[in-house]
Design an enzyme around this catalytic site. Sequence first.
Site, short mmCIF file in Angstrom:
data_model
loop_
_atom_site.label_atom_id
_atom_site.label_comp_id
_atom_site.label_asym_id
_atom_site.label_seq_id
_atom_site.Cartn_x
_atom_site.Cartn_y
_atom_site.Cartn_z
N LYS A 56 41.01 35.43 30.93
CA LYS A 56 41.60 35.86 32.21
C LYS A 56 40.62 36.74 33.01
CE LYS A 56 45.13 37.20 29.65
NZ LYS A 56 44.93 36.35 28.46
N ILE A 57 40.06 37.76 32.35
CA ILE A 57 39.18 38.69 33.08
C ILE A 57 37.85 38.01 33.42
CG2 ILE A 57 37.92 40.87 32.93
CD1 ILE A 57 40.24 41.87 31.07
N THR B 60 32.59 45.91 29.93
CA THR B 60 33.91 46.51 30.22
C THR B 60 34.93 45.96 29.24
OG1 THR B 60 34.33 44.79 31.87
CG2 THR B 60 33.48 46.89 32.70
N ARG C 186 34.85 45.77 24.98
CA ARG C 186 35.02 46.68 23.85
C ARG C 186 33.65 47.19 23.43
NH1 ARG C 186 39.43 47.10 25.22
NH2 ARG C 186 41.40 46.77 24.11
N ASP D 299 31.78 50.66 30.34
CA ASP D 299 33.11 51.29 30.48
C ASP D 299 33.68 51.58 29.09
OD1 ASP D 299 35.39 52.14 32.09
OD2 ASP D 299 36.44 50.44 31.19
N ALA E 288 38.41 50.89 33.38
CA ALA E 288 38.48 49.63 34.15
C ALA E 288 39.91 49.18 34.40
CB ALA E 288 37.70 48.54 33.42
P1 NAI Z 1 41.49 36.65 27.15
O1 NAI Z 1 42.09 36.47 25.80
O2 NAI Z 1 42.15 36.06 28.35
O3 NAI Z 1 39.98 36.08 27.12
C1 NAI Z 1 39.10 36.29 26.06
C2 NAI Z 1 38.16 35.11 26.01
O4 NAI Z 1 37.21 35.36 24.96
C3 NAI Z 1 38.89 33.79 25.64
O5 NAI Z 1 38.53 32.78 26.55
C4 NAI Z 1 38.40 33.49 24.25
O6 NAI Z 1 38.28 32.09 23.99
C5 NAI Z 1 37.03 34.15 24.25
N1 NAI Z 1 36.49 34.34 22.92
C6 NAI Z 1 37.17 34.55 21.76
N2 NAI Z 1 36.32 34.65 20.73
C7 NAI Z 1 35.07 34.49 21.25
C8 NAI Z 1 33.78 34.47 20.69
N3 NAI Z 1 33.60 34.61 19.36
N4 NAI Z 1 32.73 34.29 21.51
C9 NAI Z 1 32.91 34.11 22.85
N5 NAI Z 1 34.12 34.13 23.44
C10 NAI Z 1 35.19 34.31 22.65
O7 NAI Z 1 41.28 38.21 27.33
P2 NAI Z 1 41.08 39.04 28.68
O8 NAI Z 1 42.40 39.47 29.18
O9 NAI Z 1 40.17 38.30 29.58
O10 NAI Z 1 40.34 40.33 28.12
C11 NAI Z 1 39.02 40.28 27.61
C12 NAI Z 1 38.71 41.60 26.93
O11 NAI Z 1 38.67 42.64 27.90
C13 NAI Z 1 39.79 42.06 25.92
O12 NAI Z 1 39.58 41.53 24.65
C14 NAI Z 1 39.63 43.54 25.92
O13 NAI Z 1 38.78 43.88 24.86
C15 NAI Z 1 38.92 43.85 27.24
N6 NAI Z 1 39.71 44.72 28.13
C16 NAI Z 1 39.14 45.88 28.58
C17 NAI Z 1 39.85 46.73 29.42
C18 NAI Z 1 39.25 47.99 29.97
O14 NAI Z 1 39.97 48.83 30.53
N7 NAI Z 1 37.96 48.21 29.87
C19 NAI Z 1 41.23 46.40 29.81
C20 NAI Z 1 41.70 45.11 29.33
C21 NAI Z 1 40.98 44.33 28.50
#
Ligand code: NAI
Length: 350
Positions: free
Chosen positions: A159-160, A238, A240, A264, A303
């Site tokens: 999504k992000i 941004t 983990r 971040d 973020a």
């Molecule tokens: P999401 O689940 O929609 O997307 C994550 C993507 O990573 C998926 O397309 C998945 O297939 C892919 N993925 C999984 N394993 C992988 C690997 N081994 N290698 C490459 N890609 C892989 O998650 P979303 O909502 O986009 O969030 C992404 C990350 O952003 C979260 O996991 C979270 O850690 C982080 N986040 C940070 C925030 C902040 O305030 N800094 C707030 C919200 C999320």
Amino acid sequence: MKMENRIKIAFFDTKPYDKPSFERFGEKYGITFKYYETKLNEDTVELAQGYDGVCAFVNDTVNAAVIDSLADMGVKVLALRCAGFNNVDMKYAFGKIHVLRVPAYSPYAVAEHTMALLLTSIRRIHKAYIRTRDFNFSLSGLTGFDLHGKTVGVIGTGKIGRVFIDICRGFGMKVLAYDKFPAEGLDNGDTVRYVELDELFANSDIISLHCPLNEETHHIINAEALEKCKRGVVILNTSRGALVDAEALLAGIKSRKVGAACLDVYEEESDLFFEDNSGHILEDDTLARLISMPNVIVTSHQAFLTEDALENIAETTVKNIVDFFEKKQCPNELCYRKGTAEDCKDGKCF
Ligand code: NAI
């Protein structure tokens, strides 16, 4: 609704900005929150005694000992008010406590913050802001570069990642994407292409991380990866902290291999971020050295922090809890049945 009929939730790691929206939605849906400023961990888990569930955030520790204590107290549910769940021992939780999360609350908040960091960094806005406040109108050392025509490598196209890709395309950038599970229809064979990691490292001017933290992605940016990158690469994280080996990043900054970094999140952030530590001696030499660099920008896991996101987080968390207790089924429950955590499809998690 009578007070005794309301669902009671112990809310850990409370910040002032959490309360207004949780109070509003809690009132609407019949949940009473007890707010604790302390984080959830082995020392504080006893505070959940007598509650139906606990609500936790990114830096709460939900390890085997905490899960055992919660299960012994009869706490049925752990409602995460975030998307990531790397701080929960999901394998151990399976069969003991139900884990709910907020899979999406505002991918725009995180993606827009990522672009804000990138622009701040490469156009030297953080330096210019301080200069002009001191009536220093010199431009020396503020030379940036155009984003138009540059290549951004995006690791994780969920999504992000996809919102960030849209923003980058608006700037006229080319995108090299990597994902373990590529999204259908994203690769257009031209401005957005899925490639292997090595190709992404070798050809990206900027690399942005948007994948979850797991065993495969831990230190995905390490010394070996940086070695493969272009000289002057800009690293954006941004997602983990532990996706980046901070020592290797620091070495890359010192050797000039890395042109800039915007973080971040940080691997050892849990005791520091979200708190005012300005009066304390910072023990973490790597973070202190990174922050001291003119080409490193650190924000403290901010973020997600928009009004829109806070509203969505509270509403989804509250609805998750209500679904769980009233319908005995929540679409945002994380299930470990297949040996890996994923959203529950049928409400029969254990
Ligand atoms: P999401 O689940 O929609 O997307 C994550 C993507 O990573 C998926 O397309 C998945 O297939 C892919 N993925 C999984 N394993 C992988 C690997 N081994 N290698 C490459 N890609 C892989 O998650 P979303 O909502 O986009 O969030 C992404 C990350 O952003 C979260 O996991 C979270 O850690 C982080 N986040 C940070 C925030 C902040 O305030 N800094 C707030 C919200 C999320």
